[in-house]
Design an enzyme around this catalytic site. Structure first.
Site, short mmCIF file in Angstrom:
data_model
loop_
_atom_site.label_atom_id
_atom_site.label_comp_id
_atom_site.label_asym_id
_atom_site.label_seq_id
_atom_site.Cartn_x
_atom_site.Cartn_y
_atom_site.Cartn_z
N ILE A 1 0.88 -1.17 0.00
CA ILE A 1 0.00 0.00 0.00
C ILE A 1 0.92 1.21 0.00
O ILE A 1 1.68 1.41 0.95
CB ILE A 1 -0.90 0.03 1.25
CG1 ILE A 1 -1.71 -1.26 1.37
CG2 ILE A 1 -1.82 1.24 1.21
CD1 ILE A 1 -2.45 -1.37 2.69
N HIS A 2 0.85 2.02 -1.04
CA HIS A 2 1.76 3.16 -1.18
C HIS A 2 0.97 4.45 -1.29
O HIS A 2 0.13 4.59 -2.18
CB HIS A 2 2.64 2.97 -2.42
CG HIS A 2 3.76 3.96 -2.52
ND1 HIS A 2 5.02 3.71 -1.98
CD2 HIS A 2 3.83 5.20 -3.06
CE1 HIS A 2 5.81 4.75 -2.21
NE2 HIS A 2 5.10 5.67 -2.87
N CYS B 1 3.36 10.37 -3.14
CA CYS B 1 4.40 11.29 -2.69
C CYS B 1 5.02 11.90 -3.94
O CYS B 1 5.97 11.35 -4.50
CB CYS B 1 5.46 10.56 -1.85
SG CYS B 1 6.83 11.64 -1.34
N CYS C 1 12.75 11.99 1.94
CA CYS C 1 11.98 10.86 2.44
C CYS C 1 12.49 9.58 1.77
O CYS C 1 13.45 9.61 1.01
CB CYS C 1 10.49 11.05 2.16
SG CYS C 1 10.09 11.11 0.40
N GLN D 1 11.13 3.33 -1.90
CA GLN D 1 10.25 2.22 -1.55
C GLN D 1 9.38 1.80 -2.73
O GLN D 1 9.19 0.61 -2.98
CB GLN D 1 9.37 2.61 -0.36
CG GLN D 1 10.12 2.70 0.96
CD GLN D 1 9.19 2.99 2.11
OE1 GLN D 1 8.29 3.82 2.00
NE2 GLN D 1 9.39 2.32 3.22
N GLU E 1 -1.39 12.43 -0.41
CA GLU E 1 -0.13 13.19 -0.36
C GLU E 1 0.14 13.74 1.03
O GLU E 1 -0.76 14.21 1.73
CB GLU E 1 -0.20 14.34 -1.37
CG GLU E 1 1.01 15.22 -1.42
CD GLU E 1 2.21 14.53 -2.07
OE1 GLU E 1 3.24 14.43 -1.38
OE2 GLU E 1 2.13 14.11 -3.24
N ARG F 1 1.00 12.34 3.93
CA ARG F 1 0.28 11.63 5.00
C ARG F 1 -1.12 12.21 5.17
O ARG F 1 -1.66 12.29 6.27
CB ARG F 1 1.06 11.65 6.32
CG ARG F 1 2.39 10.91 6.27
CD ARG F 1 2.91 10.52 7.66
NE ARG F 1 3.10 11.65 8.53
CZ ARG F 1 4.21 12.40 8.59
NH1 ARG F 1 5.24 12.11 7.80
NH2 ARG F 1 4.30 13.42 9.42
N ASP G 1 -0.57 11.83 11.27
CA ASP G 1 -0.87 10.99 10.10
C ASP G 1 -2.39 10.98 9.90
O ASP G 1 -3.12 10.47 10.74
CB ASP G 1 -0.34 9.57 10.31
CG ASP G 1 -0.34 8.74 9.04
OD1 ASP G 1 -1.09 9.08 8.11
OD2 ASP G 1 0.41 7.75 8.99
N ARG H 1 -3.92 9.68 7.12
CA ARG H 1 -4.30 8.73 6.08
C ARG H 1 -5.36 7.74 6.56
O ARG H 1 -5.39 7.35 7.71
CB ARG H 1 -3.07 7.96 5.60
CG ARG H 1 -2.12 8.80 4.78
CD ARG H 1 -0.86 8.05 4.44
NE ARG H 1 -0.05 7.77 5.62
CZ ARG H 1 1.09 7.11 5.59
NH1 ARG H 1 1.56 6.65 4.44
NH2 ARG H 1 1.77 6.90 6.71
N THR I 1 5.98 -3.41 3.96
CA THR I 1 5.73 -2.19 4.72
C THR I 1 6.56 -2.19 6.00
O THR I 1 6.95 -3.25 6.49
CB THR I 1 4.24 -2.04 5.07
OG1 THR I 1 4.01 -0.74 5.65
CG2 THR I 1 3.79 -3.10 6.08
#
Length: 203
Positions: A50-51, A54, A65, A70, A92, A94, A126, A128, A149
């Protein structure tokens, strides 16, 4: 939340040809993407990630970062394995958005860490959410995951929607002199599971 599947196309990459599945959140208008590679099994564990979006790391090659590192490593790992998926979520910074992320970077340039900067702007560390992943995983036919992750919240999110996380695969890449403090903060204040043993440094 109402997630609507839109379309699927081929996505040629340096690691092979992925399939790109587009989804729309009809309540917020946000667009999310699932990348898949090879044949995915609903019975066997599938390597995946899960990305969160960014722009600075994924597209502009920022060293502040580890996101871009990743993403690329995850795609490479999936291609080498022969199958897998990435859920690319439009969250974007977080969840605070691009312009607020730039504001947070400005505060970090003045000495705040990544958590303090968000909080000084009036946001949680965060923001998200992961409730959109259930219909996305259902569409691509994934029920059992080897999840790439370092973030325990993502493991928890998978389990809460009934997805079995068979294995957490550490994804520690891209450490450099510009993001060492950021990575330490993610570990100490956001609970990310990281160890020096797993890190791959970038000069």
């Amino acid at each position: 939340m109402s997630i609507k599947y839109v379309a699927t196309s081929k996505l040629p990459t340096p690691w092979g040809v992925f399939a790109m599945h587009g989804f729309e959140d009809t309540e917020t208008g946000k667009e999310h993407v699932a990348l898949t590679f090879g044949s995915l099994s609903s019975d066997e564990p599938v390597l995946g990630r899960i990305h969160s979006e960014c722009l600075t790391g994924d597209a502009l090659f920022s060293l502040r970062c580890d996101c871009g590192f990743q993403l690329q490593t995850a795609m490479q790992n999936i291609a080498e394995t022969g199958s897998g998926f990435i859920l690319y979520l439009r969250q974007e910074g977080r969840g605070i958005g691009l312009l607020n992320k730039i504001r947070a970077y400005e505060l970090q340039d003045k000495g705040a860490n990544t958590v303090e900067a968000n909080e000084q702007l009036g946001f949680p560390a965060d923001m998200r959410k992961y409730d959109m992943i259930q219909p996305m995983l259902e569409k691509i036919g994934v029920k059992h995951v080897r999840l790439m992750t370092n973030n325990p919240r993502k493991v928890k999110a998978m389990k809460e929607i009934g997805i079995e996380v068979v294995e957490r695969v550490p994804l520690q890449v891209g450490k450099n002199r510009y993001n060492e403090a950021y990575l330490k903060t993610k570990s100490t204040e956001l609970g990310h599971m990281m160890s020096e043993y797993h890190f791959t440094d970038e000069e």
